[in-house]
Design an enzyme around this catalytic site. Structure first.
Site, PDB file in Angstrom:
ATOM      1  N   LYS A 112      15.788   7.978   5.139  1.00  0.00           N
ATOM      2  CA  LYS A 112      14.760   9.217   4.978  1.00  0.00           C
ATOM      3  C   LYS A 112      14.238   9.874   5.314  1.00  0.00           C
ATOM      4  O   LYS A 112      12.709   8.775   5.076  1.00  0.00           O
ATOM      5  CB  LYS A 112      14.508   9.394   3.013  1.00  0.00           C
ATOM      6  CG  LYS A 112      14.586  10.864   2.899  1.00  0.00           C
ATOM      7  CD  LYS A 112      13.611  10.905   1.204  1.00  0.00           C
ATOM      8  CE  LYS A 112      12.127  10.350   2.037  1.00  0.00           C
ATOM      9  NZ  LYS A 112      11.865  11.695   2.143  1.00  0.00           N
TER      10      LYS A 112
ATOM     11  N   GLU B 130       5.839  -2.010   3.001  1.00  0.00           N
ATOM     12  CA  GLU B 130       4.239  -1.889   4.049  1.00  0.00           C
ATOM     13  C   GLU B 130       4.131  -0.341   3.835  1.00  0.00           C
ATOM     14  O   GLU B 130       3.969   0.862   3.439  1.00  0.00           O
ATOM     15  CB  GLU B 130       5.088  -1.122   5.469  1.00  0.00           C
ATOM     16  CG  GLU B 130       4.356  -2.252   6.784  1.00  0.00           C
ATOM     17  CD  GLU B 130       3.197  -0.498   6.914  1.00  0.00           C
ATOM     18  OE1 GLU B 130       2.337  -1.077   6.760  1.00  0.00           O
ATOM     19  OE2 GLU B 130       3.152   0.074   7.733  1.00  0.00           O
TER      20      GLU B 130
ATOM     21  N   CYS C 129      -2.074   2.934   9.552  1.00  0.00           N
ATOM     22  CA  CYS C 129      -2.464   2.164   8.442  1.00  0.00           C
ATOM     23  C   CYS C 129      -3.614   0.446   8.549  1.00  0.00           C
ATOM     24  O   CYS C 129      -3.866   0.598   8.053  1.00  0.00           O
ATOM     25  CB  CYS C 129      -1.322   2.003   8.388  1.00  0.00           C
ATOM     26  SG  CYS C 129      -0.048   0.860   9.082  1.00  0.00           S
TER      27      CYS C 129
ATOM     28  N   GLU D  22      -8.722   3.950   2.062  1.00  0.00           N
ATOM     29  CA  GLU D  22      -7.668   4.370   2.763  1.00  0.00           C
ATOM     30  C   GLU D  22      -7.894   6.046   2.800  1.00  0.00           C
ATOM     31  O   GLU D  22      -7.328   7.221   2.622  1.00  0.00           O
ATOM     32  CB  GLU D  22      -6.264   4.614   3.314  1.00  0.00           C
ATOM     33  CG  GLU D  22      -5.544   4.736   4.330  1.00  0.00           C
ATOM     34  CD  GLU D  22      -4.413   4.548   4.446  1.00  0.00           C
ATOM     35  OE1 GLU D  22      -4.162   3.348   5.291  1.00  0.00           O
ATOM     36  OE2 GLU D  22      -3.193   4.085   3.584  1.00  0.00           O
TER      37      GLU D  22
END
Length: 478
Positions: free
Chosen positions: A176, A250, A284, A383
Site C-alpha cells: 500500500k 520503522e 526520519c 520530529e
C-alpha cells in the site's frame, strides 16, 4: 500527466471497486501530474485474497531460495535500467531534489533488491542440530501474506526494503503506497511482470487511511511491515497485537549530531546537507538536532547558519537545487507551525524562518536554523520533518551523551571528532539503532531500525529477513 485506471492485483491490471481517484500533485507547481484509483477496502480484500491464493495454493513458497533470488535479481536489474526515470518521477511526486533522487531514491531500491538476491546463498534455510531425544531439523519457512505499508519520503527504497526479504522468504505481499507517491509503484508493477513474479505474489493498491487500516485488520494478513509516523505505528502495533499478527515498525526520529570540542568543523559542515537536511529534511534519520560544546557554540552556530543560508532552494528538477519544496501544503503548515513554536519557546532564528522570496507557488519553506535552544524545547524533542536545524549547547562529553539520549526516539545519530576511537566510544553510549563517526549513511548490508519510539524490529541486512520467516523444529527418532 500520468493516468492509471487499474490496480495491480493477481498479476493483472484490474478495475477498482469504486470510482474514487487519487490526484498526485506536484509540490513545486501545485498542479496535478497524475491520477490513479483510490483503493477501497473492497480492493484490499481482492488484493489479500490474491496474495492468499498465491501463498496457500501457488508454487512460490515451495520454490527454492535460489529460484526466488533469481526473480529478485531480475527485479533489481529492471530498477537499474529504469533508475533515471524513477529518480525523475519521485522528484516530480514529492519534491526531493533530483540530485538526491539520483543518489539515493532510485539506486537504494536497486541495491536493496540486489542485496537480498545475493543473500539467498548465504542463508541457512535448514539445519540439523543435536537434540535431547535425537537430531532436530530446524527449518525456516515463509511467514505468509505480508502487508507492506510505506510513506512518501523515500517510497521505492522503503518498498524494496520490505518486498526484497519478503519475496526471498517465499511470502506473498500486498503493497500500500502513500497517496502522495502513488505513481512510482506502477513502475514496480512493470518490473514484476518483466521479472516473472508469479500472479498474486505481489499486489499494489494505493489508498488512504481507511484502506490502510482495513489491510492491517485483514484476517488474511500474517505480518504487517510499516514505515511511517510513531503515532500510526502505535495504532498498527495495537491492532496487530489484538490479532496476534506480526508487525515490524520503522518509525520516527529526532536524531542528534554530536560535535565534540576537537571536531573538524569544516568536515561536519561539508556533510550538513546530507545529515541534517537530506531530502528537504523529510527523513526520519535527519540529524537536525546539533549538539555543540559551549566552548565552540557560537562558532558552530555561525558555521551552520552560513552553510544553511547558502543552500540553493528551488525547482527540485533542477540539478543545482539542494532544497526543494515540501511534499504538500499540509506538511508545509506543519513545519511552519514548528517554526512558530520555536520562536514562542524563546529560541532564536539565525537564518530562514519564512517562505522563500519570489516563490508564489510550491510548498516551499526556507531552510531554518534555531540557536539558543534547550533540549527540552518541542523543536528539539519532536520530529519536524522539514528543513529546520536546532543547535543545542552542552557542557562536556557526558552531558552531550545525556542530551542525545534525552529523547523519546533512538533511530540515528553521528559524532564528529578528530579521534575516531573516541568517536566510537561515544557512539556506543548513545541509544540509537544506527550511528556514524565523522560520517552517516544507511548501509543495506546492515540492520536498520531504532530504539524506543523509533520502532520495533529491523530492516535491511540479514536481520531484515527474520520478520518474514517462521522457525519450525522437527525432532526425529529412529
Amino acid at each position: 500527466m500520468r493516468t492509471h485506471d487499474r490496480l495491480y492485483i493477481g498479476g493483472d491490471r484490474v478495475a477498482p471497486a469504486g470510482a474514487g481517484g487519487i490526484e498526485v500533485v506536484s509540490p513545486h507547481s501545485e498542479e496535478a501530474i497524475g491520477r490513479v484509483p483510490d483503493g477501497s477496502p473492497a480492493d484490499m480484500d481482492r488484493a489479500v485474497n490474491a496474495a492468499r491464493e498465491a501463498f496457500d495454493h501457488g508454487p512460490w513458497p515451495h520454490t527454492s531460495p535460489g529460484e526466488r533470488a533469481a526473480v529478485l535479481a531480475r527485479l533489481a536489474r529492471f530498477y537499474e535500467e529504469r533508475s533515471g526515470e524513477l529518480a525523475a518521477l519521485i522528484t516530480a511526486e514529492m519534491g526531493s531534489p533530483l540530485s538526491f533522487s539520483q543518489l539515493a531514491q532510485a539506486p537504494l531500491a536497486h541495491q536493496t533488491l540486489s542485496y537480498y538476491a545475493g543473500l539467498a546463498a548465504d542463508t541457512a534455510w535448514t539445519e540439523t542440530r543435536p537434540g535431547l531425544f535425537g537430531p532436530v531439523h530446524v527449518e525456516r519457512e515463509p511467514v505468509g501474506v505480508v502487508a507492506a505499508i510505506v510513506p512518501w519520503n523515500v517510497p521505492q527504497f522503503l518498498i524494496a526494503a520490505k518486498i526484497g526479504p519478503a519475496l526471498l522468504a517465499g511470502c506473498a505481499v500486498v503493497v500500500k503506497p502513500a497517496p502522495e507517491t502513488a505513481l512510482d509503484p506502477y513502475v514496480l508493477a512493470e518490473a514484476a511482470d518483466e521479472a516473472g513474479v508469479p500472479p498474486g505474489v505481489l499486489n499494489i493498491v494505493a489508498g488512504g487511511r481507511e484502506a490502510g487500516e482495513h489491510l492491517v485488520r485483514h484476517r488474511g494478513v500474517d505480518h504487517v511491515a510499516f514505515t511511517g509516523s510513531t503515532a500510526a505505528g502505535r495504532r498498527i502495533g495495537a491492532i496487530c497485537g489484538e490479532r496476534l499478527a506480526g508487525a515490524s515498525l520503522e518509525l520516527g526520529g529526532k536524531s542528534a549530531a554530536i560535535v565534540l570540542e576537537d571536531a573538524d568543523l569544516a568536515a561536519y559542515i561539508g556533510m550538513l546537507p546530507m545529515t541534517a537536511l537530506l531530502n528537504n529534511g523529510e527523513a526520519c534519520i535527519a540529524q537536525a538536532r546539533v549538539l555543540a560544546p559551549r566552548s565552540r557554540y557560537t562558532e558552530v552556530v555561525d558555521a551552520v547558519t552560513e552553510r544553511v543560508g547558502t543552500l540553493v532552494v528551488g525547482d527540485p528538477a533542477d540539478p543545482a537545487t539542494e532544497i526543494g519544496p515540501l511534499v504538500s501544503a499540509g506538511q508545509r503548515e506543519r513545519v511552519e507551525g514548528y517554526i512558530a513554536i520555536g520562536r514562542a519557546e524563546g529560541a532564536r532564528v539565525t537564518v530562514g524562518g519564512g517562505r522563500p522570496a519570489g516563490r508564489d507557488r510550491g510548498f516551499y519553506v526556507e531552510p531554518t536554523v534555531f540557536a539558543d535552544a534547550h533540549n527540552s524545547m518541542r523543536i528539539a524533542q519532536e520530529e519536524i520533518f522539514g528543513p529546520v536545524v536546532v543547535v543545542v549547547p552542552y557542557d562536556d562529553e557526558d552531558d552531550a551523551v545525556r542530551l542525545a539520549n534525552e529523547s523519546a526516539y533512538g533511530l540515528a545519530g553521528s559524532v564528529w571528532t578528530a579521534d575516531p576511537a573516541r568517536g566510537l566510544a561515544v557512539a556506543r553510549r548513545v541509544r540509537a539503532g544506527t550511528f556514524g563517526v565523522n560520517f552517516y549513511n544507511i548501509d543495506v548490508n546492515t540492520p536498520f531500525g531504532g530504539y524506543r519510539a523509533s520502532g520495533v524490529g529491523r530492516e535491511l541486512g540479514p536481520e531484515g529477513l527474520d520478520p518474514y520467516l517462521e522457525y519450525k523444529s522437527i525432532v526425529t527418532l529412529g
